[in-house]
Design a protein around this motif. Sequence first.
Motif, PDB file in Angstrom:
ATOM      1  N   THR A  75       0.840  -1.208   0.000  1.00 47.73           N
ATOM      2  CA  THR A  75       0.000   0.000   0.000  1.00 47.73           C
ATOM      3  C   THR A  75       0.869   1.249   0.000  1.00 47.73           C
ATOM      4  O   THR A  75       0.592   2.202  -0.741  1.00 47.73           O
ATOM      5  CB  THR A  75      -0.923   0.002   1.234  1.00 47.73           C
ATOM      6  OG1 THR A  75      -1.713  -1.185   1.218  1.00 47.73           O
ATOM      7  CG2 THR A  75      -1.829   1.215   1.241  1.00 47.73           C
ATOM      8  N   THR A  79       0.989   3.938  -3.062  1.00 49.17           N
ATOM      9  CA  THR A  79       0.617   5.316  -2.710  1.00 49.17           C
ATOM     10  C   THR A  79       1.725   6.287  -3.073  1.00 49.17           C
ATOM     11  O   THR A  79       1.464   7.360  -3.631  1.00 49.17           O
ATOM     12  CB  THR A  79       0.307   5.412  -1.203  1.00 49.17           C
ATOM     13  OG1 THR A  79      -0.795   4.562  -0.909  1.00 49.17           O
ATOM     14  CG2 THR A  79      -0.026   6.830  -0.805  1.00 49.17           C
ATOM     15  N   ALA A  88      -4.963   3.107  -3.557  1.00 45.19           N
ATOM     16  CA  ALA A  88      -4.252   1.894  -3.126  1.00 45.19           C
ATOM     17  C   ALA A  88      -5.011   1.193  -2.015  1.00 45.19           C
ATOM     18  O   ALA A  88      -5.200  -0.034  -2.050  1.00 45.19           O
ATOM     19  CB  ALA A  88      -2.850   2.253  -2.658  1.00 45.19           C
ATOM     20  N   PHE A  89      -5.463   1.941  -1.032  1.00 41.46           N
ATOM     21  CA  PHE A  89      -6.138   1.331   0.115  1.00 41.46           C
ATOM     22  C   PHE A  89      -7.457   0.677  -0.289  1.00 41.46           C
ATOM     23  O   PHE A  89      -7.716  -0.472   0.057  1.00 41.46           O
ATOM     24  CB  PHE A  89      -6.369   2.373   1.206  1.00 41.46           C
ATOM     25  CG  PHE A  89      -7.095   1.837   2.401  1.00 41.46           C
ATOM     26  CD1 PHE A  89      -6.458   0.969   3.267  1.00 41.46           C
ATOM     27  CD2 PHE A  89      -8.404   2.182   2.651  1.00 41.46           C
ATOM     28  CE1 PHE A  89      -7.122   0.455   4.374  1.00 41.46           C
ATOM     29  CE2 PHE A  89      -9.072   1.681   3.744  1.00 41.46           C
ATOM     30  CZ  PHE A  89      -8.432   0.813   4.612  1.00 41.46           C
ATOM     31  N   MET A 114      -2.470  -0.545   7.045  1.00 36.33           N
ATOM     32  CA  MET A 114      -2.540  -0.207   5.612  1.00 36.33           C
ATOM     33  C   MET A 114      -3.136   1.191   5.414  1.00 36.33           C
ATOM     34  O   MET A 114      -2.624   1.983   4.631  1.00 36.33           O
ATOM     35  CB  MET A 114      -3.434  -1.208   4.863  1.00 36.33           C
ATOM     36  CG  MET A 114      -2.799  -2.515   4.550  1.00 36.33           C
ATOM     37  SD  MET A 114      -3.978  -3.644   3.789  1.00 36.33           S
ATOM     38  CE  MET A 114      -4.479  -2.736   2.335  1.00 36.33           C
ATOM     39  N   SER A 118      -1.251   4.442   3.862  1.00 33.96           N
ATOM     40  CA  SER A 118      -1.726   5.161   2.668  1.00 33.96           C
ATOM     41  C   SER A 118      -1.745   6.669   2.916  1.00 33.96           C
ATOM     42  O   SER A 118      -1.415   7.444   2.026  1.00 33.96           O
ATOM     43  CB  SER A 118      -3.104   4.654   2.242  1.00 33.96           C
ATOM     44  OG  SER A 118      -4.102   5.009   3.163  1.00 33.96           O
TER      45      SER A 118
END
Length: 169
Positions: A75, A79, A88-89, A114, A118
């Motif tokens: 992640t 990012t 991404a998350f 995560m 991010s």
Amino acid sequence: SELVRNKNAKETMKDLRLFFNGMGDGFSKVVVLIVAAATMVAGLRTLGLIDAISRSVSDFENAKAGLMLAFSAITGLITFISGSGNAAFYSFIEIIPQIAEKAGLDPIMVALPMQCMSNLFRSMSPVAAVVIIVSASIKVNPLVLVKRTWVPLMAGVLTVLLLSFLKYI
């Protein structure tokens, strides 16, 4: 309020159109990033990589730390490259519950770091909108701004990982 200030409806509508065009341009980039990241996850799932990760994680004794670090690193990397933490998350979060369940883990243990990664890595990305806007407003190169904020943000990354280890492991 702008109409009262300008006292010119035509000029106010012109400014409003500029505002909405800017918002549309910004939102379209975020949507493209989210779709691209979701497509990547769908491709990984089609290739069987998600199932392979699930099977391999369930075989290890201390899978909690490895799974948390792996997905946090993925992640963070996506990012940093894309400049969008949400893309991404949100693309990876849909696969976390099934992988965590197969490994016998709490999905929150994987998802929370995560989400924090991010946000932290977005602030370190020279292509993130916030970095570009701030660097333009203070008239410095985005790389100079990232260089100045990198150390405290990496301290935040290490703190998040440490607290996650202490809480969940």
